[in-house]
Design a protein around this motif. Structure first.
Motif, mmCIF file in Angstrom:
data_model
loop_
_atom_site.group_PDB
_atom_site.id
_atom_site.type_symbol
_atom_site.label_atom_id
_atom_site.label_comp_id
_atom_site.label_asym_id
_atom_site.label_seq_id
_atom_site.Cartn_x
_atom_site.Cartn_y
_atom_site.Cartn_z
ATOM 1 N N LEU A 67 38.533 16.408 -15.081
ATOM 2 C CA LEU A 67 37.988 15.074 -14.799
ATOM 3 C C LEU A 67 38.471 14.057 -15.825
ATOM 4 O O LEU A 67 38.803 12.918 -15.494
ATOM 5 C CB LEU A 67 36.456 15.133 -14.796
ATOM 6 N N GLU A 68 38.525 14.489 -17.077
ATOM 7 C CA GLU A 68 38.968 13.556 -18.135
ATOM 8 C C GLU A 68 40.422 13.155 -17.933
ATOM 9 O O GLU A 68 40.802 12.005 -18.126
ATOM 10 C CB GLU A 68 38.773 14.195 -19.518
ATOM 11 N N LEU A 69 41.217 14.145 -17.528
ATOM 12 C CA LEU A 69 42.629 13.864 -17.259
ATOM 13 C C LEU A 69 42.754 12.855 -16.114
ATOM 14 O O LEU A 69 43.501 11.880 -16.195
ATOM 15 C CB LEU A 69 43.332 15.172 -16.882
ATOM 16 N N ASP A 70 41.978 13.089 -15.048
ATOM 17 C CA ASP A 70 42.013 12.166 -13.915
ATOM 18 C C ASP A 70 41.554 10.778 -14.330
ATOM 19 O O ASP A 70 42.094 9.772 -13.902
ATOM 20 C CB ASP A 70 41.106 12.684 -12.781
ATOM 21 N N ARG A 71 40.534 10.779 -15.218
ATOM 22 C CA ARG A 71 40.026 9.477 -15.640
ATOM 23 C C ARG A 71 41.086 8.718 -16.424
ATOM 24 O O ARG A 71 41.296 7.527 -16.219
ATOM 25 C CB ARG A 71 38.772 9.648 -16.501
ATOM 26 N N ALA A 90 44.301 9.031 -16.244
ATOM 27 C CA ALA A 90 45.350 8.589 -15.323
ATOM 28 C C ALA A 90 44.914 7.326 -14.603
ATOM 29 O O ALA A 90 45.667 6.348 -14.489
ATOM 30 C CB ALA A 90 45.645 9.671 -14.307
ATOM 31 N N CYS A 91 43.684 7.344 -14.164
ATOM 32 C CA CYS A 91 43.124 6.188 -13.463
ATOM 33 C C CYS A 91 43.071 4.983 -14.395
ATOM 34 O O CYS A 91 43.390 3.863 -14.005
ATOM 35 C CB CYS A 91 41.730 6.564 -12.969
ATOM 36 N N GLN A 92 42.718 5.280 -15.647
ATOM 37 C CA GLN A 92 42.617 4.186 -16.628
ATOM 38 C C GLN A 92 43.991 3.549 -16.861
ATOM 39 O O GLN A 92 44.130 2.337 -16.908
ATOM 40 C CB GLN A 92 42.029 4.740 -17.934
ATOM 41 N N ILE A 93 45.021 4.379 -16.994
ATOM 42 C CA ILE A 93 46.365 3.839 -17.238
ATOM 43 C C ILE A 93 46.850 3.047 -16.030
ATOM 44 O O ILE A 93 47.421 1.962 -16.151
ATOM 45 C CB ILE A 93 47.343 4.970 -17.574
ATOM 46 N N GLU A 94 46.590 3.571 -14.860
ATOM 47 C CA GLU A 94 47.018 2.877 -13.659
ATOM 48 C C GLU A 94 46.363 1.503 -13.569
ATOM 49 O O GLU A 94 46.962 0.540 -13.118
ATOM 50 C CB GLU A 94 46.655 3.730 -12.437
ATOM 51 N N ASN A 95 45.121 1.454 -14.069
ATOM 52 C CA ASN A 95 44.364 0.210 -14.007
ATOM 53 C C ASN A 95 44.650 -0.705 -15.196
ATOM 54 O O ASN A 95 44.274 -1.873 -15.199
ATOM 55 C CB ASN A 95 42.871 0.551 -13.954
#
Ligand code: GDP
Ligand code: MG
Length: 829
Positions: free
Chosen positions: A681-685, A687-692
């Motif tokens: 979940l942290e990894l996904d978060r 990734a999502c954070q960088i994309e955003n």
């Protein structure tokens, strides 16, 4: 026009009173001073009105060519004029060419050329003098008892030539009365032309004197005397090339029989009338260390001396560095506080300490290096003779067949050592920064400061630091090759090949340095005398793949190419060289069509390199690189970090956070599973954070530009972060492909995530982003595009803003096209 009447009074411009007129007869002083005055309009035949010349007033104001200019009094003293009345002046208009009217005004003075014969003893000066003047001076060995010059006059066309037969000297230093006399004569009398007589059967020794005249920057014609001897020996000399290398006319003569004297006179008149197009003022290159000292002494002179054209400051600086006491005393007379002498002594001491040799000898060695270089290019010895045993090693190193393989071997050895030796300290540094990052993140509480330090500064600067050993080792080897004198031979071997590219052999050295770092390479172009060569080298050096790009290649090659890894790497480097060649040819055709490009390549003496010197020179080259790390890279890392870090919140990110908290609170889940789920979940978060993040949004915005190349937005962003420094690309990829925070320390994690990364949307959704072709295209792009900010700053400083802008657009355009070509090729296989 009767001769008696035409003898006119001559004054210097400083002596003409306010409101009065004069017509210029001649300008004395060294070459660049004359040139500067000529550009202001002070040419023979031009009329000048004195606007204001009060006693003790400085500067003096003049009207020339309808404009007002002011000259300092000592400058005005270098301009000789024939005074004319207002009436004559008003009726006289000068249009740039000497008319009958001009000749009437100037009288004999306007047609009198002062020529000084300078040359070694027994080179044939007196024979020349006798034939030219019709006088009967004693020919033979100069006795050396009376140090004096004979003056003779004769007519050539309608010119009166005043020819001075000066005593013969081997050199223009201060060791014999003859030397001092000749030097003083040239410096004080300012002959219009120095006629350098050279014994063609003993060129190396004779041309040494020529190098001193070149330093003095006097207008010069060379008579290549004893030409009959040269031909008899079967020796060959390429006079046209030699003349182009030296920048003055060269005429073959046999003065004992009077052959060639008229040709010499014709050249003298042409030079005097500024009709000789082949002239240019050249500098003898004394090598980086001496040139640096010469520059420092000249700078001190500029601040403290008021010579105004009487002497060339470069010449004075060279002589002071060589330890010439007479010149030092002369300079001291002009010096307001004696500081020039002090600086020169300091520089001399430093050079002597560095080379363990007398500075005068080092300067003389460099002069011989210049002569040898010029002769190697133009002189072929007759078959049966072998006169230069001392440098027979050059016969091997610059041999047509052996030279090239030897060069390739040295280069191979150098790069091999750089990367094998460099691997050890590189590993240690990586371990150190890994450890430092680990400790820091344990010690500091979670939050923005820790994140900035660990992910921003330590990861970014640490990644860059690990290349430092490679760079230092490469520069160390380059310095050794330079210090031994071999680099100069390498330039020589490469000269023909480089000429094909429209470049000069000397460009080869910056190119080699460019494989380490473009910044010192661009600085090293300063040894190129010609602006065209410099610009072409500067804008093509960034195509020599610098060591900062290497980690990107290594990452991708090891991830996507199981076989032929070395071959692919070599191909990338060769592609860079090829692009440089093509660029150079095209730009030369487009921007520098008519520029001449012949320069002497000095062949300095071979020296045993000392460890100390090699370290000093290595350091000189590395300083720029270190500065770049301390400033540009540090700032860029922080900026990129911030663009990635912010904003920290969005509904999606917060949703992940909530989910993580939920899992943590879940009492039913086993610990092991819990940790795994949270990690995912942290990894996904993130990734999502960088994309955003800002950089992610920007990357998506520019993604369409990279899409035709098969690059996803993460690749685009990585490339953009490389603007700051190419080293950053790998660490950016590490973050963007969220392998994990230490991805750049542990490439295999990053490699894995590259291999498994897929398109998340679009027509290729689900397919892997990276194929070997895409990886290859990406490497090509990295190789060719936009050099880093530090290199661009160097380009701007050395070549100007225009060329920097050209470089930005050209490199990036080429990179895009080349990567696109790779994309098209990939469709065909
Ligand atoms: P200076 O010492 O430079 O004034 O040289 P001189 O004019 O006294 O000449 C020295 C010697 O070289 C004399 O014996 C000349 O005859 C001879 N010489 C001068 N010019 C030439 C030349 O062009 N060819 C040949 N073979 N001998 C020359
Ligand atoms: Mg003589």
């Amino acid at each position: 026009m009767s001769n008696e009447e035409s003898v006119k009074k001559v004054l210097t411009l400083a002596d003409v009173k306010t409101g009065e007129y004069g017509v210029i007869v001649r300008i004395t002083g060294h070459g660049s001073f004359r040139h500067r005055l000529m550009e202001m309009g002070f040419v023979r035949g031009e009329k000048v009105k004195v606007i204001r010349n009060a006693p003790l007033r400085d500067p003096i104001e003049y009207e020339i060519m309808q404009g007002h200019v002011s000259l300092r009094r000592i400058e005005a003293q270098r301009v000789e004029v024939v005074p004319v009345t207002e009436e004559v002046a008003n009726n006289y208009l000068f249009h740039g060419t000497i008319t009958e009217e001009t000749e009437r005004i100037l009288g004999k003075e306007g047609k009198r050329i002062n020529v000084a014969l300078v040359g070694n003893p027994n080179c044939g000066k007196t024979s020349f003098f006798n034939h030219a003047t019709g006088m009967r001076e004693k020919v033979g060995n100069y006795s050396g008892v009376t140090v004096d010059s004979k003056l003779g006059y004769f007519k050539y066309k309608d010119y009166t030539i005043a020819l001075a037969d000066l005593p013969g000297t081997y050199s223009l230093t201060e060791y014999t009365p003859e030397e001092l006399y000749v030097r003083q004569y040239i410096m004080d009398q300012h002959p219009d032309i120095v006629l350098n007589i050279v014994d063609a059967s003993n060129l190396e020794r004779n041309l040494f004197l020529t190098t001193q005249l070149i330093d003095m920057n006097v207008p010069m014609v060379m008579a290549l005397n004893m030409y009959d001897e040269l031909e008899k020996n079967g020796d060959k000399l390429d006079l046209d090339t030699l003349s182009e290398l030296f920048g003055f006319p060269i005429v073959p003569t046999v003065s004992s029989r009077g052959v060639g004297i008229d040709d010499v006179m014709a050249k003298i008149v042409d030079l005097y009338e500024n009709l000789e197009e082949s002239t240019k003022h050249i500098h003898i290159n004394y090598g980086a260390d001496l040139e640096k000292s010469i520059g420092i002494i000249k700078e001190e002179m500029r601040e403290h001396l008021d010579l105004s054209g009487a002497y060339s400051t470069r010449y004075l600086a060279i002589e002071m560095l060589a330890g010439d006491k007479t010149i030092a005393a002369l300079v001291d007379k002009f010096d307001d506080d004696g500081s020039v002498g002090k600086v020169a002594a300091e520089q001399r001491a430093q050079i002597e300490k560095q080379y363990h040799e007398d500075a005068g000898t080092i300067v003389a060695d460099a002069k011989y290096g210049f002569v040898r270089g010029a002769l190697l290019e133009t002189y072929t010895q007759g078959k049966d003779k072998d006169k230069q045993p001392a440098y027979s090693i050059d016969k091997i190193l610059t041999n047509r067949w052996l030279g090239f393989p030897i060069l390739v071997f040295f280069l191979w050895f150098m790069f091999q050592m750089t990367f094998t030796l460099g691997a050890y300290p590189q590993e240690w540094l990586e371990m150190f920064f890994g450890w430092l990052g680990g400790v820091t993140s344990r010690v500091l509480p979670d939050g923005i400061v820790k994140n900035l330090l660990v992910d921003g500064i330590i990861a970014g600067v640490g990644g860059v630091c690990s290349f430092l050993p490679n760079i230092l080792i490469l520069f160390f080897f380059i310095s050794i090759l330079e210090d031994t004198g071999y680099m100069a031979r390498a330039a020589f071997i490469m000269d023909k090949l480089m000429h094909r590219m429209g470049l000069h052999g000397k460009s080869f050295i910056p190119y080699i340095i460019g494989f380490g770092c473009s910044v010192p390479a661009i600085m090293a172009t300063r040894t190129l005398e010609n602006r065209k060569d410099r610009i072409l080298t500067i804008i093509t050096v960034p195509f020599m793949s610098c060591s900062a790009r290497l980690p990107v290649y290594l990452l991708l090659i090891s991830a996507f190419f199981a076989k032929h890894q070395g071959l692919i790497l070599t191909f990338i480097y060769l592609l860079g060289i090829l692009t440089a060649v093509v660029t150079s040819l095209v730009v030369k055709k487009a921007a520098f069509k008519n520029e001449r490009d012949q320069f002497v390549m000095e062949l300095p003496p071979y020296r045993i390199p000392t460890f100390r010197n090699a370290v000093v020179h290595m350091w000189d080259k590395s300083v720029q690189y270190l500065k770049k790390m301390g400033t540009v890279i540090l700032v860029a890392t922080v900026i990129i970090w911030a663009l990635e870090y912010f904003p920290q919140h969005s509904p999606q990110i917060d949703a992940y956070t909530a989910q993580i908290e939920q899992v943590e609170a879940d009492g039913a889940m086993p610990e092991a599973e819990k940790t795994a789920v949270i990690a995912q979940l942290e990894l996904d978060r993130s990734a999502c954070q960088i994309e955003n993040s800002y950089i992610g949004r920007f990357g998506k915005f520019v993604a369409p530009v990279f899409r035709p190349l098969g690059f996803d937005w993460q690749m685009g962003v990585s490339l953009i972060t490389g603007f700051a420094a190419k080293e950053i690309v790998v660490s950016s990829m590490g973050v963007l492909y969220h392998s994990d925070a230490e991805a750049d320390e542990n490439s295999s994690a990053l490699q894995k995530s590259l291999q498994t990364h897929t398109w998340s949307s679009g027509p290729d959704a689900g397919k892997p982003v990276f194929t070997p072709w895409v990886a290859f295209g990406f490497m090509v792009f990295i190789l060719l595009y936009f050099p880093c900010v530090a290199a661009l700053t160097a380009i701007k400083r050395e070549a100007g803003t225009r060329w920097m802008l050209f470089n930005i657009f050209y490199t990036t355009g080429i990179a895009w096209l080349a990567a696109f070509a790779v994309r098209l090729l990939s469709g065909m296989f």
